[in-house]
Design a protein around this motif. Structure first.
Motif, PDB file in Angstrom:
ATOM      1  N   GLU A  41      80.716 -61.631  23.861  1.00  0.00           N
ATOM      2  CA  GLU A  41      80.809 -60.182  24.054  1.00  0.00           C
ATOM      3  C   GLU A  41      81.799 -59.575  23.060  1.00  0.00           C
ATOM      4  OE1 GLU A  41      80.220 -56.418  25.062  1.00  0.00           O
ATOM      5  OE2 GLU A  41      78.983 -58.121  25.659  1.00  0.00           O
ATOM      6  N   ARG A  42      82.911 -60.240  22.834  1.00  0.00           N
ATOM      7  CA  ARG A  42      83.881 -59.740  21.840  1.00  0.00           C
ATOM      8  C   ARG A  42      83.253 -59.704  20.453  1.00  0.00           C
ATOM      9  NH1 ARG A  42      87.621 -63.662  24.222  1.00  0.00           N
ATOM     10  NH2 ARG A  42      88.553 -62.627  25.990  1.00  0.00           N
ATOM     11  N   ARG A  46      80.071 -59.416  19.767  1.00  0.00           N
ATOM     12  CA  ARG A  46      79.080 -58.334  19.758  1.00  0.00           C
ATOM     13  C   ARG A  46      79.758 -56.995  19.498  1.00  0.00           C
ATOM     14  NH1 ARG A  46      76.068 -61.236  23.339  1.00  0.00           N
ATOM     15  NH2 ARG A  46      77.158 -60.554  25.186  1.00  0.00           N
ATOM     16  N   ARG A  47      80.890 -56.774  20.152  1.00  0.00           N
ATOM     17  CA  ARG A  47      81.609 -55.511  19.934  1.00  0.00           C
ATOM     18  C   ARG A  47      82.111 -55.419  18.498  1.00  0.00           C
ATOM     19  NH1 ARG A  47      84.035 -56.597  25.167  1.00  0.00           N
ATOM     20  NH2 ARG A  47      85.974 -57.106  24.106  1.00  0.00           N
ATOM     21  N   ASP A 103      79.254 -54.483  16.302  1.00  0.00           N
ATOM     22  CA  ASP A 103      78.954 -53.052  16.428  1.00  0.00           C
ATOM     23  C   ASP A 103      79.911 -52.219  15.577  1.00  0.00           C
ATOM     24  OD1 ASP A 103      76.937 -53.704  18.186  1.00  0.00           O
ATOM     25  OD2 ASP A 103      78.093 -53.178  19.993  1.00  0.00           O
TER      26      ASP A 103
END
Length: 124
Positions: free
Chosen positions: A93-94, A96-97, A100
Motif C-alpha cells: 500500500e505504501r 502504491r501511494r 501515485d
C-alpha cells in the motif's frame, strides 16, 4: 499466535541447521538418526535442535512401533504466513501511494542539483 510464540518460531528458524531440518521434514517424516545422517554432528546435537523446533511448535514426534518419526507441523507456517502477509500488504500500500505521487509529477521537469553546503570561513 501470541507474540512470544511467534518469537520462538522465528528464533528457532534463525539457525541454518534447524531451517535445513525443517526443509527436509517438508518432504516427509524422518527419524532423528535419518535427520542426523548428513551432518557432521552427533545424534544428540540434532536432538537438541529438534527440541528447539518442538518447543516452537514446528515439529512433533510420534511412535510407530520401534520407530519415532519427527513430523513437521505445517499449521505453524500458516500462522507465520498470515503474520508476514499483513506487513507485506502494508508495504504494498505504501508503494502504491508512492507510485501515485510519482505519476502525478510532471515528466518534463529537469532534475535539480542540490544546493552546495555553505562554505566555512577560516578566520585569518
Amino acid at each position: 499466535m501470541a507474540a512470544d510464540a511467534l518469537s520462538r518460531v522465528f528464533a528457532a528458524l534463525a539457525d541454518p541447521t534447524r531451517r535445513d531440518i525443517v526443509a527436509r521434514l517438508a518432504v516427509g517424516d524422518a527419524t532423528v538418526g535419518e535427520l542426523a545422517a548428513p551432518y557432521d554432528v552427533t545424534v544428540q546435537a540434532v536432538s537438541k535442535h529438534l527440541r528447539v523446533l518442538e518447543d516452537a511448535g514446528l515439529v512433533s514426534r510420534s511412535r510407530e512401533a520401534q520407530r519415532r518419526p519427527v513430523h513437521l507441523e505445517a499449521e505453524v507456517f500458516d500462522l507465520m504466513t498470515k503474520w508476514i502477509e499483513r506487513y507485506r500488504r502494508q508495504a504494498e500500500e505504501r508503494y502504491r501511494r508512492l507510485d501515485d505521487v510519482l505519476r502525478s509529477l510532471p515528466d518534463d521537469v529537469p532534475p535539480t542539483r542540490p544546493a552546495d553546503p555553505p562554505q566555512e570561513r577560516n578566520p585569518s
